[in-house]
Design an enzyme around this catalytic site. Structure first.
Site, PDB file in Angstrom:
ATOM      1  N   CYS A   1       0.682  -1.270   0.192  1.00 55.63           N
ATOM      2  CA  CYS A   1       0.163  -0.298   0.582  1.00 55.63           C
ATOM      3  C   CYS A   1       0.379   1.058  -0.048  1.00 55.63           C
ATOM      4  O   CYS A   1       1.952   1.653   0.750  1.00 55.63           O
ATOM      5  CB  CYS A   1      -1.031   0.121   1.115  1.00 55.63           C
ATOM      6  SG  CYS A   1      -1.674   1.479   1.062  1.00 55.63           S
TER       7      CYS A   1
ATOM      8  N   GLY B   1      -2.940  13.396   4.668  1.00 55.98           N
ATOM      9  CA  GLY B   1      -3.986  13.090   5.970  1.00 55.98           C
ATOM     10  C   GLY B   1      -5.055  12.867   5.552  1.00 55.98           C
ATOM     11  O   GLY B   1      -5.531  11.934   4.660  1.00 55.98           O
TER      12      GLY B   1
ATOM     13  N   HIS C   1       2.921   7.579   7.608  1.00 56.62           N
ATOM     14  CA  HIS C   1       2.739   7.412   6.026  1.00 56.62           C
ATOM     15  C   HIS C   1       1.057   8.139   6.259  1.00 56.62           C
ATOM     16  O   HIS C   1       1.208   8.340   5.132  1.00 56.62           O
ATOM     17  CB  HIS C   1       2.378   6.090   6.012  1.00 56.62           C
ATOM     18  CG  HIS C   1       1.166   5.726   7.002  1.00 56.62           C
ATOM     19  ND1 HIS C   1       1.084   5.797   8.345  1.00 56.62           N
ATOM     20  CD2 HIS C   1       0.191   4.681   6.284  1.00 56.62           C
ATOM     21  CE1 HIS C   1      -0.748   5.351   8.569  1.00 56.62           C
ATOM     22  NE2 HIS C   1      -0.901   4.637   7.319  1.00 56.62           N
TER      23      HIS C   1
END
Length: 385
Positions: free
Chosen positions: A63, A287, A310
């Site tokens: 991911c 965010g 991350h």
């Protein structure tokens, strides 16, 4: 640790202690967005010698993020961004949806060839019973999924338009991870661990070889998935803005494995909810669906295992968020952003996440910073599954 211990929930603190106590752990770095996960926390970087824990990678193998700057500026955009969002949603399957076979990447036949070549390697995967997932892996390459995955249109400080997306290895990555985690739990050396979800494979064993083979395949699949989606979104933008150009790109994994060296020791590093931040490395720290993102440059801080957070990191579970907030709250917190504002994405409301500014400050300030900020991107369109 780049997080305030007072802000880390007790269950996550216990997970960190469990990881640190493992005999294979060389070093552990805790990112400012750390929170409870399965086995290992999200937002932790673990360097192991002679072993690897699949739960320290996570089930969404590979991911990560991808972004590209366009030649457009804010003044080129229409007042109503709804049609642009709808066009992106029509081009890129979201949620449970998938392509009907291969994704059609018209402007980049070379990318199609690379995807086809990688998918031909599906037959070499070693996890048991994975062959039945081939068709799904083909159809899901170039799809967003749901949860915290997103596609966004953003503006930097100079009002340049950026395209950004966040996704991973889709169902095939999860299936590979689940099968290998299950296999690891059954190995004799893992039977007395304080948390069976921290089960490891040992170097030099067929089980570890099989896991790393499948994991590296899934990491490449995840990167190609993002490349295909970005190409599809670029096609949408070309259709809406003839003559548009695409420039600087930034990409990064944040659930992955790398072989690195620290303190003169060769280790296997797992970054679960963390990006590599070696000196000069560009990375993306997003965010929530309305709070924007940051482009950062790594400082090569070896104390932090050359890593950074991350994202903002969740501060409450999805179930708790659904109970704590209303659709009206979501509408208020996403004001000015063209996005879904319904109960289906209520668990992604910005207040369910930690404050992104504080997370960035924790790793850019003080005596041991991990990254420096290159640019702040503000969200104007957000697509979610």
């Amino acid at each position: 640790m780049w997080a305030d211990p007072a802000d880390i929930e007790p269950a996550a603190q216990e997970q960190l202690r469990n990881v640190a106590a493992l005999p294979w752990t060389h070093r552990l770095a805790v990112m400012p967005d750390v929170h409870f996960g399965k086995g290992a926390t999200v937002g932790s970087v673990i360097a192991m010698h002679g072993a690897v824990s699949p739960s320290a990678v996570g089930v969404d193998i590979g991911c990560g993020m991808a972004a590209v700057r366009t030649s457009l500026t804010a003044s080129d955009l229409p007042d109503d961004l709804g049609p642009l969002r709808s066009a992106i949603e029509a081009a890129v399957p979201v949620g449970w949806n998938a392509h009907d076979g291969h994704a059609d990447v018209r402007h980049d036949p070379g990318l199609t060839s690379r995807v086809d070549e990688h998918l031909r390697g599906f037959g070499s995967l070693r996890a048991p019973g994975i062959g039945e997932r081939h068709g799904r892996a083909v159809a899901q390459c170039g799809t967003l999924g749901g949860g915290n995955h997103f596609i966004e249109v953003m503006l930097d400080e100079a009002q340049a338009v950026w395209l950004m997306l966040h996704s991973g290895s889709r169902n095939i990555g999860k299936e590979l991870a689940d099968r290998h985690i299950s296999a690891a739990k059954g190995l004799e050396h893992n039977l007395d661990l304080p948390d069976r979800d921290l089960a490891v494979f040992l170097a030099g064993t067929p089980e570890m070889d099989a896991y790393l083979h499948d994991l590296y395949w899934a990491q490449t699949y995840a990167r190609l998935n993002r490349e295909v989606m970005l190409a599809l979104v670029e096609d949408v933008v070309r259709g809406a803005f003839p003559g548009v150009g695409f420039g600087e790109r930034v990409t990064c994994h944040h659930n992955y494995v790398a072989q690195e060296t620290y303190d003169g020791v060769d280790v296997i590093v797992t970054r679960k909810g963390a990006i590599r931040a070696g000196r000069g490395d560009l990375g993306l720290i997003p965010g929530s669906m309305a709070t924007g993102s940051y482009i950062v440059r790594g400082l090569g801080n070896e104390a932090g295992l050359c890593s950074a957070s991350h994202g903002a990191g969740r501060r409450m579970s999805r179930n708790k968020a659904r109970k704590a907030f209303t659709v009206e709250d979501l509408e208020a917190q996403t004001a000015g952003v063209e996005c879904r504002k319904d109960a289906g994405v209520l668990d992604e409301i910005p207040s369910a996440y930690k404050d992104l500014g504080a997370v960035i400050a924790a790793q850019t300030q003080g005596d041991s910073p991990l990254v420096e900020v290159v640019s702040k991107l503000d969200t104007i369109v957000c697509v979610k599954g």
